[in-house]
Write an enzyme that holds these catalytic residues in place. Structure first.
Site, PDB file in Angstrom:
ATOM      1  N   HIS A   1     104.709  78.145   4.690  1.00 45.64           N
ATOM      2  CA  HIS A   1     105.397  79.411   4.434  1.00 45.64           C
ATOM      3  C   HIS A   1     106.392  79.228   3.301  1.00 45.64           C
ATOM      4  O   HIS A   1     107.086  78.214   3.187  1.00 45.64           O
ATOM      5  CB  HIS A   1     106.019  79.989   5.698  1.00 45.64           C
ATOM      6  CG  HIS A   1     107.297  79.383   6.170  1.00 45.64           C
ATOM      7  ND1 HIS A   1     108.540  79.784   5.711  1.00 45.64           N
ATOM      8  CD2 HIS A   1     107.540  78.424   7.101  1.00 45.64           C
ATOM      9  CE1 HIS A   1     109.491  79.111   6.346  1.00 45.64           C
ATOM     10  NE2 HIS A   1     108.917  78.264   7.186  1.00 45.64           N
TER      11      HIS A   1
ATOM     12  N   GLU B   1     107.110  84.451   7.199  1.00 50.33           N
ATOM     13  CA  GLU B   1     106.979  83.621   8.399  1.00 50.33           C
ATOM     14  C   GLU B   1     108.209  83.763   9.276  1.00 50.33           C
ATOM     15  O   GLU B   1     108.105  83.823  10.508  1.00 50.33           O
ATOM     16  CB  GLU B   1     106.771  82.163   7.991  1.00 50.33           C
ATOM     17  CG  GLU B   1     106.439  81.218   9.147  1.00 50.33           C
ATOM     18  CD  GLU B   1     107.650  80.515   9.755  1.00 50.33           C
ATOM     19  OE1 GLU B   1     107.459  79.686  10.665  1.00 50.33           O
ATOM     20  OE2 GLU B   1     108.783  80.789   9.323  1.00 50.33           O
TER      21      GLU B   1
END
Length: 471
Positions: free
Chosen positions: A114, A160
């Site tokens: 992420h 994320e």
């Protein structure tokens, strides 16, 4: 990485070495991914955050600037890239998807991390570190000249920290046929924690082979690991939910390092793995570069290995494979020889699947063998015996043969040794060997592998994915 508590931890020590299989044209060992370059990427993330309100959070200018910069690096390296937009509670965010335009598009190996931070800080460890490692591995692969067997794809996920939004959006919008092409997803989240541990994901049985390859790689580097049950707390979760094999690594977050862990890994017991987790102090100063170096080399090892993995479960091109159960995945079915040689023991990796023939490795005077009877048709114009072999040894000599494995053909009462490999042939990868057996056309012969070891210091000969092809 999203907040979570450890569970399912256990020390894992796997004897032996794991290396990249490569292919017959471009066999290559595990690469040394540049930590200097990865650190330079992290410097860029810090600069972006500094110039954009101190963070790179989803929906904020710093995130979009990070995504654009990553995409530009991958574009310049020759990747086919996409900036995939999606809505979040904080506004529009983006995934960066990059595909190397070579290899079999029906078999996709994917790695990701992420790219976003929390709003409180620049997120240099969480998760600039994973993103920098994946990015540098992608750039190194593009520059390596490798010829991949499989299609290689990288994902840099947005949002994320808002609930794995980007990775979920990606997999949920893939057509079912495209999902089915993903053979493996590898996730790297927080890999340079300043008081680091070495954790390997253990929450998806479908990914146990990749998990064990990561453990064996670290063990070969004299780094002990612990399993961690990450479950739905990083971006592999969306892939895992579809039954896709997943694995990954993690250096620790806000949890406290124990005395036992400090004894294994160094650092400070009684302190968090990352005291700046989700805080403004997660800056370029909040890194352990030794951890980063080790972890990005593990990423490189996995990419080099799995881009060359044979997912077809068929014989090499050029003819029909006459060997039954050629990759040993049905255990000892169709094979005869020493009991226990065909194994899924994780102490040595398979070239494909889980099973292989592991000859010797005992460290004492022993002989072991495994073989199969094969009928080679008289109509064959050519016949080739191929095998993938990996050799590791405790012998330190560079000139004396102590332990051997022989590739033999038994034709009636006559035994011919086609090739002999020894402790002197130790290799840093699975290597494919191909031998001509055309002279045996029209005969039923036994193909046999015979290992012999002297009285001390082990040598392991691991054989997998055999074939006897005719044309």
């Amino acid at each position: 990485m999203r907040t979570f508590l450890y569970s399912g931890l256990g020390t894992v020590l796997v004897a032996g070495v794991v290396f990249a299989p490569g292919n017959i044209a471009t066999a290559a060992g595990s690469p040394d991914i540049s930590v200097t370059n990865a650190k330079a990427h992290l410097d860029q993330f810090q600069s972006i955050a500094t110039g954009n309100g101190g963070n790179r959070a989803a929906g904020r200018p710093g995130y979009k600037a990070s995504a654009d910069w990553v995409k530009s690096k991958l574009d310049a390296a020759g990747y086919t890239t996409t900036l995939q937009s999606f809505a979040t509670s904080a506004g529009t965010s983006y995934n960066v998807i990059a595909e190397w335009p070579h290899g079999d598009a029906n078999h996709v190996v994917m790695a990701g991390s992420h790219l976003d931070s929390v709003s409180a800080g620049p997120g240099i460890n969480d998760n600039g570190s994973g993103s920098a490692g994946v990015l540098e591995t992608a750039l190194a692969y593009a520059a390596s000249g490798q010829t991949p067997r499989n299609r290689l794809r990288f994902g840099f996920w947005g949002a994320e920290e808002l609930g794995l939004v980007g990775s979920k959006y990606y997999v949920n919008n893939l057509p079912a046929a495209e999902r089915d092409k993903i053979e493996l997803y590898l996730n790297f989240d927080m890999i340079a924690s300043p008081n680091p541990g070495y954790f390997v994901y253990d929450d998806n049985p479908a990914g146990n082979g990749a998990r064990d390859d990561l453990v064996a790689y670290f063990t070969q580097q004299n780094v002990q690991t612990e399993f961690i049950d990450v479950q739905g707390r990083s971006d592999h979760a969306a892939f895992r939910s579809l039954g896709i094999p997943t694995a990954g690594t993690f250096a620790g977050a806000e949890e406290t390092k124990t005395s036992a862990q400090a004894a294994k890994w160094g650092g400070t017991a009684g302190q968090a793995f990352d005291r700046c987790y989700h805080r403004s102090c997660d800056t370029i100063s909040n890194l352990d570069l030794t951890s980063l170096d080790r972890q990005i080399d593990a990423i490189g090892h996995m990419i080099w290995t799995y881009t060359q993995k044979d997912y077809t479960d068929g014989p090499p091109s050029g003819g029909t494979n006459l060997i039954l159960n050629p990759g040993f995945e049905s255990g000892a079915v169709n094979w005869t020889g020493t009991t226990g040689v065909i194994t899924n023991n994780s102490g040595r990796p398979a070239h494909g699947g889980s099973y292989k023939a592991w000859l010797q490795g005992n460290g004492r005077a022993t002989t072991e063998n495994v073989g199969q009877s094969v009928a080679i048709p008289p109509s064959a114009t050519a016949a080739s015996l191929s095998l993938w072999i990996r050799i590791d040894t405790a012998e330190t000599t560079s000139s004396t043969v102590y332990d051997t494995v022989k590739v033999q053909v038994v034709d009636g009462g006559a035994t011919t040794t086609l090739a002999t490999y020894s402790n002197l042939n130790k290799n840093t990868s699975y290597v494919q060997k191909t031998l001509d057996v055309t002279q045996y056309k029209g005969k039923t012969v036994t193909v046999r592998f015979v290992g012999q070891e002297d009285s001390s210091l082990q040598t392991s000969f691991v054989i997998d994915d055999t074939s006897l092809t005719v044309s």
